[in-house]
Structures are given as structure tokens and as C-alpha cells.
Design a protein around this motif. Structure first.
Motif, PDB file in Angstrom:
ATOM      1  N   LYS A  22       0.832  -1.210   0.000  1.00  0.00           N
ATOM      2  CA  LYS A  22       0.000   0.000   0.000  1.00  0.00           C
ATOM      3  C   LYS A  22       0.868   1.262   0.000  1.00  0.00           C
ATOM      4  O   LYS A  22       0.539   2.267  -0.652  1.00  0.00           O
ATOM      5  N   LYS A  23       1.974   1.194   0.737  1.00  0.00           N
ATOM      6  CA  LYS A  23       2.903   2.325   0.751  1.00  0.00           C
ATOM      7  C   LYS A  23       3.505   2.553  -0.639  1.00  0.00           C
ATOM      8  O   LYS A  23       3.602   3.695  -1.112  1.00  0.00           O
ATOM      9  N   LYS A  24       3.854   1.479  -1.293  1.00  0.00           N
ATOM     10  CA  LYS A  24       4.432   1.574  -2.636  1.00  0.00           C
ATOM     11  C   LYS A  24       3.409   2.120  -3.626  1.00  0.00           C
ATOM     12  O   LYS A  24       3.737   2.914  -4.515  1.00  0.00           O
ATOM     13  N   LEU A  25       2.156   1.684  -3.496  1.00  0.00           N
ATOM     14  CA  LEU A  25       1.083   2.150  -4.369  1.00  0.00           C
ATOM     15  C   LEU A  25       0.983   3.672  -4.332  1.00  0.00           C
ATOM     16  O   LEU A  25       0.836   4.324  -5.380  1.00  0.00           O
ATOM     17  N   GLU A  26       1.066   4.249  -3.138  1.00  0.00           N
ATOM     18  CA  GLU A  26       0.935   5.694  -2.984  1.00  0.00           C
ATOM     19  C   GLU A  26       2.208   6.419  -3.407  1.00  0.00           C
ATOM     20  O   GLU A  26       2.161   7.394  -4.157  1.00  0.00           O
ATOM     21  N   GLU A  27       3.346   5.948  -2.929  1.00  0.00           N
ATOM     22  CA  GLU A  27       4.607   6.649  -3.178  1.00  0.00           C
ATOM     23  C   GLU A  27       5.012   6.644  -4.643  1.00  0.00           C
ATOM     24  O   GLU A  27       5.632   7.596  -5.121  1.00  0.00           O
ATOM     25  N   LYS A  28       4.663   5.580  -5.343  1.00  0.00           N
ATOM     26  CA  LYS A  28       5.068   5.473  -6.753  1.00  0.00           C
ATOM     27  C   LYS A  28       3.998   6.009  -7.705  1.00  0.00           C
ATOM     28  O   LYS A  28       4.200   6.006  -8.916  1.00  0.00           O
ATOM     29  N   ASN A  29       2.844   6.422  -7.163  1.00  0.00           N
ATOM     30  CA  ASN A  29       1.729   6.881  -7.986  1.00  0.00           C
ATOM     31  C   ASN A  29       1.328   5.816  -9.006  1.00  0.00           C
ATOM     32  O   ASN A  29       1.024   6.102 -10.162  1.00  0.00           O
ATOM     33  N   ALA A  30       1.338   4.567  -8.560  1.00  0.00           N
ATOM     34  CA  ALA A  30       0.957   3.445  -9.430  1.00  0.00           C
ATOM     35  C   ALA A  30      -0.551   3.247  -9.388  1.00  0.00           C
ATOM     36  O   ALA A  30      -1.243   3.716  -8.474  1.00  0.00           O
ATOM     37  N   ASP A  31      -1.060   2.556 -10.391  1.00  0.00           N
ATOM     38  CA  ASP A  31      -2.483   2.220 -10.429  1.00  0.00           C
ATOM     39  C   ASP A  31      -2.732   0.843  -9.827  1.00  0.00           C
ATOM     40  O   ASP A  31      -3.816   0.572  -9.312  1.00  0.00           O
ATOM     41  N   LEU A  32      -1.730  -0.029  -9.918  1.00  0.00           N
ATOM     42  CA  LEU A  32      -1.839  -1.381  -9.381  1.00  0.00           C
ATOM     43  C   LEU A  32      -0.479  -1.838  -8.884  1.00  0.00           C
ATOM     44  O   LEU A  32       0.533  -1.647  -9.560  1.00  0.00           O
ATOM     45  N   ILE A  33      -0.463  -2.425  -7.704  1.00  0.00           N
ATOM     46  CA  ILE A  33       0.729  -3.091  -7.197  1.00  0.00           C
ATOM     47  C   ILE A  33       0.399  -4.573  -7.042  1.00  0.00           C
ATOM     48  O   ILE A  33      -0.585  -4.941  -6.400  1.00  0.00           O
ATOM     49  N   VAL A  34       1.230  -5.402  -7.646  1.00  0.00           N
ATOM     50  CA  VAL A  34       1.081  -6.854  -7.537  1.00  0.00           C
ATOM     51  C   VAL A  34       2.107  -7.323  -6.518  1.00  0.00           C
ATOM     52  O   VAL A  34       3.311  -7.292  -6.774  1.00  0.00           O
ATOM     53  N   ALA A  35       1.628  -7.730  -5.357  1.00  0.00           N
ATOM     54  CA  ALA A  35       2.531  -8.093  -4.262  1.00  0.00           C
ATOM     55  C   ALA A  35       2.578  -9.601  -4.063  1.00  0.00           C
ATOM     56  O   ALA A  35       1.573 -10.295  -4.265  1.00  0.00           O
ATOM     57  N   ASN A  36       3.734 -10.084  -3.671  1.00  0.00           N
ATOM     58  CA  ASN A  36       3.850 -11.515  -3.376  1.00  0.00           C
ATOM     59  C   ASN A  36       4.927 -11.771  -2.331  1.00  0.00           C
ATOM     60  O   ASN A  36       5.832 -10.956  -2.129  1.00  0.00           O
ATOM     61  N   ASP A  37       4.792 -12.906  -1.672  1.00  0.00           N
ATOM     62  CA  ASP A  37       5.719 -13.327  -0.621  1.00  0.00           C
ATOM     63  C   ASP A  37       6.814 -14.171  -1.259  1.00  0.00           C
ATOM     64  O   ASP A  37       6.574 -15.296  -1.708  1.00  0.00           O
ATOM     65  N   VAL A  38       8.027 -13.644  -1.315  1.00  0.00           N
ATOM     66  CA  VAL A  38       9.138 -14.379  -1.939  1.00  0.00           C
ATOM     67  C   VAL A  38       9.922 -15.189  -0.919  1.00  0.00           C
ATOM     68  O   VAL A  38      10.970 -15.760  -1.242  1.00  0.00           O
ATOM     69  N   GLY A  39       9.397 -15.256   0.285  1.00  0.00           N
ATOM     70  CA  GLY A  39      10.070 -16.052   1.314  1.00  0.00           C
ATOM     71  C   GLY A  39       9.670 -17.508   1.309  1.00  0.00           C
ATOM     72  O   GLY A  39      10.204 -18.313   2.079  1.00  0.00           O
ATOM     73  N   LYS A  40       8.722 -17.874   0.449  1.00  0.00           N
ATOM     74  CA  LYS A  40       8.268 -19.258   0.354  1.00  0.00           C
ATOM     75  C   LYS A  40       8.875 -19.912  -0.886  1.00  0.00           C
ATOM     76  O   LYS A  40       8.922 -19.309  -1.957  1.00  0.00           O
ATOM     77  N   LYS A  41       9.312 -21.161  -0.737  1.00  0.00           N
ATOM     78  CA  LYS A  41      10.066 -21.822  -1.803  1.00  0.00           C
ATOM     79  C   LYS A  41       9.222 -22.254  -2.995  1.00  0.00           C
ATOM     80  O   LYS A  41       9.737 -22.454  -4.088  1.00  0.00           O
TER      81      LYS A  41
END
Length: 399
Positions: free
Chosen positions: A336-355
Motif C-alpha cells: 500500500k505504501k508503494k502504491l501511494e509513493e510510486k503513484n501506481a495504479d496497481l501493485i502486484v505483491a507476493n511473498d518471496v520467502g516461500k520456496k
């Protein structure tokens, strides 16, 4: 694009028949249902049993073998598919198709076919260049059948010439283009889309670099999905993965190279999908010669350009800007922070800590974060399928 498609594969006589076996396997791997019909000449090169075992379906070849009284086989075969492919298309069957001759199962079924027909001629150079053959080709093209140009290369006769069965890569590229042009649902038709992919490399010296675990699979899948929806796609990639010939590809290595490639094209684009894992830092000094091993090494790093943030500042109302957030904790907070700071329309987030998901695998689980919708979780599935979800979101946003 081929997933779920019913394809009638017509195999006619020629030495290239053996190459069609591999083509059929590629169609099946892409998710298509394939049913084969062969001329008797084709069976002299490859046994029908080969196609039967690999397609797991009966192979049709005898027009008089009417084993089911409830249907006429060659008409049923012609009515069944979404798409017909003739490979290889021999000079003989080409002439029959152009002149409406129906004297075997293949020519009869093709005459009754109403779905789009894609043909792949392969024959001796002199046969191909013969005025009669060229006239027949123009006749078929005039009827909106797709006729590929054969490759030039070493022929069965022992010399080089035009008439060689095309490479599978070229066949699949042109086939996808043909399917796209025949398709009706192209929500991104006429739109220009930029996709970035892969993990950038920041050189320390000619043999060492700073990078990350991104394979580029997600970005490449998004580029393919956008192209399939009708977009003109430019893929700016730091990944060595293969790219379809239908997509404009720009190979880059460093964050600076990616920044330059994106920046120079962004203003004329309708959408930018920043799927690349751009290195946050790079060495302040890049050595031109290999550094020798030493007990200690201190690297001074400089911050790389924030491409997503810069494009967010430049973004016009008509443009769609999509970013990715690869996190190991506090996914919602950081996305959500990235969505606002980057003025993006969509942020696709994922957990890269899982194998089993994220970097360097074929599956992922993501969450969509946007300004006017609740977070949407896309459960674990193939990256290709997630790419289609992303492109559908973009299509809805733009349209």
C-alpha cells in the motif's frame, strides 16, 4: 492462446511429416485438443500409430471407413475444430484445396471446413516456384486461408533451396498471430504496452556482478498475455528467456540500461508493467579488468534510479502504471505504501520467502492492491494464468 482450442491437424505427403509429430506435441503441451487426419501418402513417411499414441485419438485417413452410422466422418471432422492446420501442405493437396477437389478424407474434410485454415507448405524448390503452385497459393490467400512462406535451407534432394518446412518457433509465432487476427475479443487492440522483466546485473568487474533471484518468467508471461489481448508489446528484459517473434524485445543488463530503455518509450505508451526486479544499488566504480582475490573487499554502492517512481511522476491520465512488490513480511503495509509513493495504479505483491512460489519457479500467489478496490488475492497457480489476470485488470482499467 492455444489453451482449450480444438485443432484439426491435416497431415499430407512429404518428407517433412516427421517434423509435424513434434509440432503436434507442442500444440498439445500448449493446451490444445488435437485430432489428426492423414493422406495415404503421409502414412508412407510416418505411421498413423505415432500420431494416434501421442494425440490419444484415432487418426482419420479412409473416407469410406464410416464406423458410426450416426455421423459422416469427414463432415463431423470438418465441423469439430476451432482451427484447421495443414502440415506439411504438399503441392498435390495444395492444388486440390485451391481447385475444390475432394478425392480422399483430407481433401473432402477440408472442402467442408468452415473454421479458419492455417497451412504450412513444404516441397521441392522447383515445385514451389512453379507458376501453377504460385497461382494456387494466391487463390488460397484470396480466400483468406493462411499460407506460410517456407524456409530456405537444405532440402531432401541434397541441395539448398526454398521449400523447407519452417522452424517450429516461426510456425508457432505466425499461428498465434493468425489466431489473434481471427479473434474478436481484443480489448488492448491498438494499445502500446511496455513490460519489464528479469533481475538486473550491476557489474563489479567483467566477471562479477550484483543481482537477485528473479528469473523473468512473470514479466515474460505478462508480455505474452498482453500481446494475446491485442496490444503492441515492447518487452525490456534482463532475462535470457526466449521471446516470441511477435513481441519487440530489448535486451538490457543493468538498471541504468533498463531506465534509459523505459524512459525513452514511456510517454508514447498506454501501459507500463514493471515486473523486473531492478537492483536497488550498483557499485560506484566498475573495474574494467578482473579484480584479483584479496582478504577483504569493500564495495561502495550508489543508489540506482527508481524507474517506477519516476514514471509515476510522469504518468498521464490515460496511462496505466503497474508495479510489483516482492516482500518477505508486512506485505500489505509495504504494498500500500508503494502504491501511494510510486503513484501506481496497481501493485502486484507476493511473498518471496516461500520456496514454492515467487522467484525462479513457475507458480506464484499474489495480491492486487489498487486505489479504489479491496485487495484481491490470486491463489497459487501458474504464472501464465496470473499474467492473464494482470492483463485483464489492465484492460478493464484502460477501457
Amino acid at each position: 492462446m492455444l489453451k482449450g482450442k480444438k485443432i484439426a491437424l491435416y497431415v499430407t505427403g512429404g518428407i517433412a511429416v516427421y517434423k509435424v509429430v513434434d509440432l503436434m506435441r507442442s500444440l498439445i503441451k500448449a493446451g490444445a485438443e488435437v485430432q489428426v487426419a492423414m493422406t495415404e501418402s503421409a502414412t508412407q513417411f510416418v505411421s498413423p500409430l505415432t500420431f494416434q499414441v501421442l494425440s490419444k485419438r484415432n487418426v482419420y485417413r479412409n473416407i469410406f471407413a464410416e464406423d458410426d452410422p450416426a455421423k459422416v466422418n469427414h463432415i463431423h471432422f470438418a465441423d469439430w475444430p476451432d482451427l484447421a492446420i495443414v502440415a506439411p501442405l504438399s503441392a498435390n493437396t495444395l492444388a486440390k484445396l485451391a481447385n475444390g477437389i475432394a478425392d480422399n478424407f483430407v481433401s473432402s474434410a477440408l472442402l467442408a471446413t468452415t473454421c479458419p485454415i492455417f497451412t504450412i507448405p513444404a516441397m521441392n524448390e522447383h515445385m514451389y516456384e512453379n507458376p501453377a503452385t504460385q497461382t494456387n497459393i494466391e487463390t488460397l490467400r484470396g480466400r483468406e486461408l493462411y499460407v506460410m512462406n517456407p524456409d530456405e535451407g537444405f532440402l531432401a534432394e541434397g541441395y539448398s533451396g526454398k521449400g523447407r518446412f519452417p522452424t517450429q518457433e516461426r510456425i508457432l509465432d505466425e499461428l498465434r498471430l493468425f489466431i489473434r487476427e481471427k479473434g474478436r475479443a481484443l480489448p488492448l487492440k491498438g494499445k502500446s504496452v511496455i513490460v519489464t522483466a528479469g533481475g538486473t546485473k550491476e557489474r563489479i568487474d567483467p566477471v562479477r556482478f550484483i543481482s537477485n533471484d528473479s528469473s523473468g518468467k512473470m514479466g515474460h508471461a505478462v508480455a505474452e498475455a498482453a500481446w494475446e489481448k491485442g496490444a503492441e508489446v515492447t518487452l525490456i528484459t534482463a532475462s535470457p528467456l526466449a521471446v516470441s517473434g511477435n513481441i519487440t524485445v530489448i535486451r538490457v543488463e543493468s538498471a541504468d540500461e533498463m531506465h534509459e530503455a523505459v524512459s525513452s518509450r514511456f510517454d508514447s505508451s498506454d501501459a507500463l508493467i514493471m515486473a523486473a526486479a531492478v537492483s536497488d544499488y550498483s557499485p560506484e566504480t566498475t573495474h574494467t579488468r578482473k579484480m584479483k582475490k584479496r582478504d577483504k573487499l569493500t564495495l561502495t554502492l550508489k543508489k540506482n534510479p527508481d524507474i517506477l517512481k519516476e514514471m509515476g511522476k510522469r504518468k498521464q491520465t490515460r496511462q496505466c502504471l503497474v508495479g510489483f512488490a516482492a516482500e518477505t513480511d508486512k506485505i500489505e503495509e509495504y504494498a500500500k505504501k508503494k502504491l501511494e509513493e510510486k503513484n501506481a495504479d496497481l501493485i502486484v505483491a507476493n511473498d518471496v520467502g516461500k520456496k514454492d512460489r515467487g522467484f525462479n519457479v513457475d507458480k506464484n500467489e499474489v495480491i492486487f492492491f489498487s486505489h479504489h478496490e479491496e485487495p484481491q488475492t490470486i491463489n497459487l497457480k501458474a504464472k501464465k494464468d496470473i499474467a492473464e489476470d494482470i492483463v485483464d485488470w489492465i484492460s478493464n482499467f484502460i477501457n
